[in-house]
Design an enzyme around this catalytic site. Structure first.
Site, PDB file in Angstrom:
ATOM      1  N   LYS A 203       0.869  -1.182   0.000  1.00  0.00           N
ATOM      2  CA  LYS A 203       0.000   0.000   0.000  1.00  0.00           C
ATOM      3  C   LYS A 203       0.899   1.224   0.000  1.00  0.00           C
ATOM      4  O   LYS A 203       1.799   1.343   0.839  1.00  0.00           O
ATOM      5  CB  LYS A 203      -0.876  -0.023   1.247  1.00  0.00           C
TER       6      LYS A 203
HETATM    7  C1  R5P Z   1      -2.449   5.004   8.668  1.00  0.00           C
HETATM    8  O1  R5P Z   1      -3.056   5.688   9.458  1.00  0.00           O
HETATM    9  C2  R5P Z   1      -3.105   3.900   8.054  1.00  0.00           C
HETATM   10  O2  R5P Z   1      -2.278   2.931   7.490  1.00  0.00           O
HETATM   11  C3  R5P Z   1      -4.207   4.242   7.088  1.00  0.00           C
HETATM   12  O3  R5P Z   1      -4.852   3.046   6.851  1.00  0.00           O
HETATM   13  C4  R5P Z   1      -3.742   4.843   5.805  1.00  0.00           C
HETATM   14  O4  R5P Z   1      -3.111   6.057   6.013  1.00  0.00           O
HETATM   15  C5  R5P Z   1      -4.877   4.968   4.772  1.00  0.00           C
HETATM   16  O5  R5P Z   1      -5.835   5.812   5.168  1.00  0.00           O
HETATM   17  P1  R5P Z   1      -6.028   7.226   4.484  1.00  0.00           P
HETATM   18  O6  R5P Z   1      -6.739   6.959   3.181  1.00  0.00           O
HETATM   19  O7  R5P Z   1      -6.873   7.983   5.444  1.00  0.00           O
HETATM   20  O8  R5P Z   1      -4.687   7.808   4.268  1.00  0.00           O
END
Ligand code: R5P
Length: 299
Positions: A203
């Site tokens: 990711k």
């Molecule tokens: C960190 O807070 C996490 O891995 C979140 O899942 C990630 O940042 C994705 O969420 P967002 O779309 O809010 O950035």
């Protein structure tokens, strides 16, 4: 001598030539075992090869994030529209009905809060508990270039080893430190390191320039993190650009659960990811669904 990646011109990424995936629909997964492939097929739609994952794990280091104050009231209803849900075991056990038949991607790292150095994480879940919770993937933050880079990379390799033992894929999240440059060069480095060291999904963040070199040089599927809340048309455009440039979907949080009508936003993102809908059409869809939604406030 180290390749400092200074001259991108000298590198060939062959962005227009998709990596072959003999016998399986997901990049880099052809040689994995049945259980691992089955779990990946729950997260990624085998028809489109993509996923819309809902990320709601933010509380593990920043507490009750805006939009996540009451998971039971405002977030659980959204989960039914996602392909997969990324969250902590605490929220899963306390707030999510076990009847939710959605693949779970469980956050397995933790330690520092927003008050401290975030890269100083440890593994925070035993693999047996992940199995007990019937998860489809395990995940953690990897801080390439961070103060505790080696520790977070070793956390990842240990998690990958545990996951391989039981057929559970690991998703590495490339974390970006406060003072780090977010560009394709950095994300190529971070994503490739995570894939080389065994993560089955990565990711990472979208960058406007050369994102296709990040996906092309990473031999496993990349899902796009949403990042901080931005206007709806911009978020839909970003998701559209990411999948057009090789991402296998999104793992979005704030741009969904902090939007005015999260259910409408989820449907618009789904249309972009699974139907290749143009951002302008997806925004129209969002607006029409928003009009039909009186209020998402449960009270
Ligand atoms: C960190 O807070 C996490 O891995 C979140 O899942 C990630 O940042 C994705 O969420 P967002 O779309 O809010 O950035």
């Amino acid at each position: 001598m180290a390749d400092t990646d200074a001259a991108k011109e000298a590198k060939k990424f062959y962005q227009d030539v998709p990596m072959e995936t003999p016998g399986f629909f997901l990049k880099g997964a052809a040689s994995l075992d049945w259980g691992m492939k089955n779990r990946l097929s729950r997260i990624f739609n085998p028809q489109t090869g993509r996923t819309v994952m809902l990320a709601i794990d933010h509380g593990y280091f920043q507490g009750p994030t805006t939009g996540l104050e009451r998971i039971d009231l405002t977030v659980v209803p959204l989960m039914y529209d996602a392909d997969a849900v990324m969250l902590t075991r605490g929220i899963l056990r306390t707030s999510v009905p076990p009847t939710l038949n959605k693949p779970i991607v469980m956050r397995c790292s933790g330690g520092p809060s927003i008050l401290k150095e975030l890269s100083n994480e440890e593994l925070a879940v035993d693999i047996e508990d992940a199995i007990r919770m019937n998860v489809s993937a395990i995940t953690l933050q990897v801080f390439i270039g961070g103060e505790f880079e080696t520790r977070s990379v070793h956390n990842m390799t240990r998690l990958v080893d545990m996951g391989l033992r039981y057929g559970i894929p690991t998703m590495a999240v490339t974390a970006v430190g406060k003072d780090m440059v977010r560009d394709a060069r950095y994300f190529r480095l971070a994503c490739r390191i995570c894939a080389e060291l065994g993560a089955q999904i990565i990711k990472t963040y979208y960058v406007p320039k050369d994102f296709d070199t990040v996906t092309a040089s990473c031999p496993v599927p990349i899902v796009m993190a949403g990042g901080k809340k931005i206007p709806v048309p911009d978020a839909l455009t970003m998701a559209h650009n990411a999948v057009s440039q090789g991402a296998a979907g999104v793992d979005m949080g704030r741009n969904i659960f902090q939007s005015e009508t999260p259910k409408a936003m989820m449907q618009a993102v789904r249309a972009v990811v699974h139907e290749n809908m143009e951002p302008a059409d997806a925004f129209d869809l969002y607006k029409s669904l928003t009009k039909d939604t009186d209020s998402q406030d449960p009270k």
